[in-house]
Write an enzyme that holds these catalytic residues in place. Structure first.
Site, PDB file in Angstrom:
ATOM      1  N   ASP A  61       0.820  -1.210   0.000  1.00 51.48           N
ATOM      2  CA  ASP A  61       0.000   0.000   0.000  1.00 51.48           C
ATOM      3  C   ASP A  61       0.864   1.274   0.000  1.00 51.48           C
ATOM      4  O   ASP A  61       2.038   1.244   0.358  1.00 51.48           O
ATOM      5  CB  ASP A  61      -0.864  -0.031   1.266  1.00 51.48           C
ATOM      6  N   ASP A  62       0.264   2.360  -0.398  1.00 58.42           N
ATOM      7  CA  ASP A  62       0.890   3.683  -0.279  1.00 58.42           C
ATOM      8  C   ASP A  62       2.247   3.786  -0.959  1.00 58.42           C
ATOM      9  O   ASP A  62       3.189   4.353  -0.414  1.00 58.42           O
ATOM     10  CB  ASP A  62       1.036   4.067   1.210  1.00 58.42           C
ATOM     11  N   CYS A  97      -8.775   3.910  -0.944  1.00 62.47           N
ATOM     12  CA  CYS A  97      -8.422   2.614  -0.362  1.00 62.47           C
ATOM     13  C   CYS A  97      -9.503   1.542  -0.466  1.00 62.47           C
ATOM     14  O   CYS A  97      -9.335   0.544  -1.160  1.00 62.47           O
ATOM     15  CB  CYS A  97      -8.013   2.814   1.091  1.00 62.47           C
TER      16      CYS A  97
END
Ligand SMILES: *[C@@H]1O[C@H](CO)[C@@H](O)[C@H](O)[C@H]1NC(C)=O
Ligand SMILES: *[C@@H]1O[C@H](CO)[C@@H](O)[C@H](O)[C@H]1NC(C)=O
Length: 234
Positions: A61-62, A97
């Site tokens: 993620d991210d 998300c």
């Protein structure tokens, strides 16, 4: 049995469904990917064995590919990104998300899944998002895991599921998953997880570090089933 490893960056979404349609997608040594010793060698072949590949889908993620967010994870870059395929023309249908995670899990765009918010968290509560919304919309029976299980795969999830899946919902193991280790309260220390529906709590000792615990659980799953006749999806 071949092991197919796919890597998803939320910034550059790769869906597991797409991976299934492209058998050559992204392959690397599972051991290297998980930093865990040799896994892929020595598989015995026999005629009765299911020829379908094992599938390991790793979601990180991210990490903005354009801004070089993966520089901080050199092993990930070396063993997966450098040896794989980048979907440079892929455009996410909803750069948020929970909607994106829902799309990864079920292969539907957000306007079809109905999950259009982040949900869960008290500060950013949105009834059109989160685990509850995903569940309410009947999406749990549309996931890649659900369909792969129906097709004879052994399925496992280790890590984060969706926002709003918490300590309170730990009893709920979504249909389609044979092995479930879903994070409840997320953190590096002092975190919780649902271990096949039972809430387990971690403290702040070295061995409680969530990244290491999740790696161990993933590797455990792979070792447990790598010689199995049934292929697996992790
Ligand atoms: C994919 O992109 C990453 C990050 O920009 C890069 O490090 C990697 O070499 C690329 N992989 C391929 C196969 O082009
Ligand atoms: C974990 O929780 C304990 C008990 O609430 C607290 O004393 C400790 O500081 C926490 N550790 C971390 C790393 O947050």
């Amino acid at each position: 049995m071949r092991t197919l490893i796919t890597l998803g960056l939320l910034a550059v979404l790769i869906s597991a469904a797409a991976a299934l349609e492209q058998p050559g997608l992204l392959r690397a040594d599972a051991a290297a990917a998980l930093g865990a010793g040799e896994l892929s060698g020595g598989r015995k072949h026999n005629d009765e064995q299911d020829k379908r590949p094992n599938i390991i889908f790793i979601l990180t993620d991210d990490q903005d590919a354009v801004m070089g967010g993966d520089w901080h994870m050199p092993k990930l870059r070396r063993h997966l990104a450098n040896e794989g395929i980048n979907f440079t023309s892929y455009i996410t249908n909803f750069a948020l998300c929970c909607p994106s995670r829902s799309t990864i899990l079920a292969g539907q765009c957000s306007h079809n899944s109905g999950v259009v918010g982040v949900g869960g968290d008290k500060q950013i509560m949105n009834p059109l998002g989160g685990f509850q919304r995903f569940n309410d919309m009947g999406m749990e029976r549309k996931t890649v895991a659900y369909h792969l299980q129906q097709a004879g795969y052994r399925t496992g999830l280790v890590g984060k599921y969706l926002n709003g899946y918490t300590r309170q919902t730990a009893f709920h193991v979504p249909p389609g998953w044979d092995r479930w280790f879903g994070i409840g309260e997320i953190d590096y220390y002092n975190w919780t997880a649902s271990d096949n529906g039972v809430n387990v709590e971690f403290g702040d000792r070295d061995e409680d570090y969530s990244t290491d615990v999740l790696t161990e659980k993933g590797v455990e799953f792979i070792h447990q089933y790598e010689q199995d006749r049934r292929p697996f999806f992790l």
